[in-house]
Every structure is written in C-alpha cells, then in structure tokens.
Design a protein around this motif. Structure first.
Motif, mmCIF file in Angstrom:
data_model
loop_
_atom_site.group_PDB
_atom_site.id
_atom_site.type_symbol
_atom_site.label_atom_id
_atom_site.label_comp_id
_atom_site.label_asym_id
_atom_site.label_seq_id
_atom_site.Cartn_x
_atom_site.Cartn_y
_atom_site.Cartn_z
ATOM 1 N N GLU A 53 0.746 -1.112 -0.166
ATOM 2 C CA GLU A 53 -0.176 -0.181 0.096
ATOM 3 C C GLU A 53 0.975 1.163 -0.184
ATOM 4 O O GLU A 53 2.042 1.269 0.481
ATOM 5 N N GLY B 213 0.915 5.390 0.544
ATOM 6 C CA GLY B 213 0.125 6.338 1.580
ATOM 7 C C GLY B 213 -0.195 7.912 1.080
ATOM 8 O O GLY B 213 1.026 8.333 0.585
ATOM 9 N N ALA C 28 4.788 5.434 4.037
ATOM 10 C CA ALA C 28 4.255 4.647 2.753
ATOM 11 C C ALA C 28 4.306 5.378 1.588
ATOM 12 O O ALA C 28 3.522 5.228 0.718
ATOM 13 N N ALA D 293 -2.023 3.054 6.412
ATOM 14 C CA ALA D 293 -1.101 2.194 5.699
ATOM 15 C C ALA D 293 -0.246 1.332 6.862
ATOM 16 O O ALA D 293 -0.344 1.754 7.941
#
Length: 380
Positions: A180, A182, A236, A352
């Motif tokens: 993921e 962010g 992230a 995240a």
C-alpha cells in the motif's frame, strides 16, 4: 509471489536475460537477492544488505544460495533497497515546471488551476520547453519572465544552473511491489509521480535503475515550498521496484534516457487515467543530476535518485476544472518494458502499514543471524 499481484506479470519482457538485485522477506529476516538468467540467489551470507551487495559487484551468483527460478519465488518481495539514501530531483521536465508554478499561484486550490494553467502555457509554454537549463538563453528567459511578473522559485530550478535535489524518504522506509502507498488523510489534491530511479554506489557510479512512485501532495506544496517535507515524506509515500536492473552490455544509461514510462490509475468508482512520461524530454541529463547530487556531499552507503517526471495529471475526476486527485482504493501501475511494472494500492498514510523496521531493528536482526561478522570480514 504471495497476494493478488503476480511477480511474473510485473517483470520486464526480457527478465531471463538481464541481471537484477532485490530484497525478499525470508523466515529469518530481509535478505538481498541477485537474479541471473532467471534464477534468484539469496546473497545474505555474502552481503547482508543490498547496499553492501552493490559495492561488491560484479559478483558471481553462485556465491549465494539458489532460491530457484524467479517465477516460482514464494517469498514476499520488499523494496529493492535498504541502507541507501533516498534522494529525488524535482522539476526536471518543462511541463512539470509549469505545473509547480500553477500549484504555487493557486495556493493549493485545485479549482483555480485550470485558468492559471491556460494563461501560463500561453505565455511561456513553448519557450521553456526549448531552453537548456543554465545557459545564456535560459538567463534571458528568466529576465523576461521577471519583467512580466511571472517568475517563480520552480522556474529557478527548471531553467537555472542548479537542479532541485531533496531527500524523499528516510532509509528503510520505502515500500515495494504490491504494498500500500500512502497519502496524507488531510490532503485534497495529490497525485502519483511515476519515475525512473537510478541506483548509485558509494563511489558515485550509477549501477542500475528501477521504477519509483514519488507520491506528491499538490495542495501542501502549493501552499508553501516550505511544506515540501510534508508534501513528500509521509508513511508509505515512496515505493520502489519491482527489482533493480543492473547496467550491463544489454542495458545501459541510454535505456534510461530513452525510457517511455507508462502510468495507469484505476479508481474504485471505475475512473481510469492513462499517461506516459518520455524520458527523452528531460531538461537535465540523468548523469548530470547524479553529479549535482554528489556535489560537496558523500554517500558511503550509496543512494537512489528519482529523476523526476513529465507526467502531471490534469484529467478531471470529479468536478470540472478540478483536475485529478487520488481516492482511497486507487490502483497505481507504473511500467516500462525494460524495468517491468510497479503496482501499489492507495490508502491514507494513517491506514497504511506502520513503518516499524528501522536501522536498529535491521542491525539487531543481522546480528541475531550471525551476518554482521560476515560483513566485517568482507570489508576488512
């Protein structure tokens, strides 16, 4: 590769003939891998980190432990770098320079961008694309823009003698393929930045390249350049991968100079955006950006260098004139034939996976595995 994203689908078309570096998560901890002729080798007993592995190149893959064909690798793939500093260059394309000026003049308000974009493009669009940074012609254009009241700090780094070089992300904080990515939960205008990323060793030589997403918050940076840290460095917010392709007789810096970097964004509501960033339109040569990064600075563990992007999404997503911004659930895919494809899903930085494995954790892990003594022997 575990999860919904297939590693095989994300590799370059000629991955069996290239040489690659990366990192995988083993049961014992993160380990650097070398991929040669389609076979992955765990190199942790030879070089416990990718940064150390880079310094030992060229290195025979047989010095490591064979993990088998890359297409059958069942270990999670991590970001392909570890101890390298994560550096980035901004405003390296004429179009991105204009977009930064738009952000600045709109004060982070996406609804004001369309009108500013039209006026600025009409005035300087052609001339800024033709000028070479740092030349007398660039100085003349600067003087004309100052006289017209159109000068900007972003144009300074776009056509002036000094490139913008900043630190994108802390060491060990980058995420890899399938992770993921962010965006701040309080950002309302943001976008991906699909880029080619050079990997540079401690001596300052570019040894290979990978793909990267330099996630950017246009509202934060547009409000003030002093908010660049918040616009760029969040949990992230920096992805790299899938692997580092090493320069060799078949893949060189010229492949970077001529790369066509594709981007697709598929939104949860059915929205789709497609774009391309052509590296041959970059205003400064990639190796000139490396040179400026090294000017009066040293990087004993090497560094990665984001080279900037031509892509600046302006396709409306919601209200007319507001352009593009991310939504949670977006799937972002960055690709180029010789480096493969980097795919990530957008969430907020708060949601995240938290960054918990830092330098202390890595050193503790390597010591527990008995690998630090190996590193000491190799560098003795």
């Amino acid at each position: 590769m575990p999860g919904e994203i297939s590693l095989l689908d994300c590799l370059p078309a000629d991955w069996r003939s290239g040489a690659f570096l990366g990192r995988v998560q083993t049961a014992a901890g993160p380990s650097p891998i070398l991929v040669v002729e389609g076979v992955a080798y765990d190199m942790s007993r030879v070089a416990p980190t990718v940064a150390q592995l880079v310094e030992q190149l060229p290195l025979a893959a047989s010095a490591g432990e064979a993990l088998g064909p890359l297409e059958t690798l069942d270990l999670p793939l991590l970001s392909p770098v570890d101890l390298q500093c994560i550096k980035a260059c901004g405003v390296t394309f004429a179009l991105s320079a204009l977009e930064r000026v738009i952000e600045e003049r709109a004060r982070g308000d996406a609804s004001a961008a369309a009108d500013i974009r039209g006026r600025l493009e009409e005035r300087v669009g052609g001339s800024i694309r033709a000028v070479v940074p740092g030349t007398p012609e660039a100085a003349a254009l600067k003087a004309a823009l100052i006289e017209d009241g159109l000068w900007s700090q972003y144009l300074e780094v776009a056509i002036g003698p000094d490139a913008e070089v900043f630190t994108k992300s802390p060491v060990l904080s980058t995420v890899g393929l399938g992770a993921e990515i962010g965006i701040r939960s309080d950002s309302t205008w943001n976008n991906p930045e699909p880029e080619v990323v050079l990997v540079v060793n401690a001596a300052g030589a570019a040894i290979g390249a990978t793909l990267g997403n330099d996630v950017n918050l246009r509202d934060f940076e547009g409000r003030s350049a002093l908010l660049l840290g918040k616009a760029k460095d969040n949990n992230a917010s920096c992805s790299l991968g899938p692997l580092i392709r090493l320069f060799d007789g078949d893949f060189s810096i010229d492949d970077v100079r001529n790369a066509e970097v594709g981007l697709t964004i598929d939104g949860p509501e059915g929205y789709r955006l497609v774009g391309v960033s052509s590296m041959n339109q970059i205003s400064r040569d990639p190796l000139e950006l490396v040179r400026q990064t090294l000017s009066e600075h040293q990087y004993p563990d090497g560094f990665t260098l984001f080279l900037g992007t031509l892509f600046a999404p302006v396709q409306d997503r919601d209200d007319p004139g507001r352009g593009f911004t991310h939504k949670v659930g977006d799937i972002v895919a960055i690709s180029t034939p010789r480096l493969g494809k980097l795919v990530n899903k957008v969430v907020t930085s708060k949601d995240a996976a938290p960054w918990t494995f830092g330098l202390t954790a890595l050193m503790t892990n390597l010591a527990t595995r008995g690998l630090l003594t190996v590193a000491e022997k190799e560098t003795a």
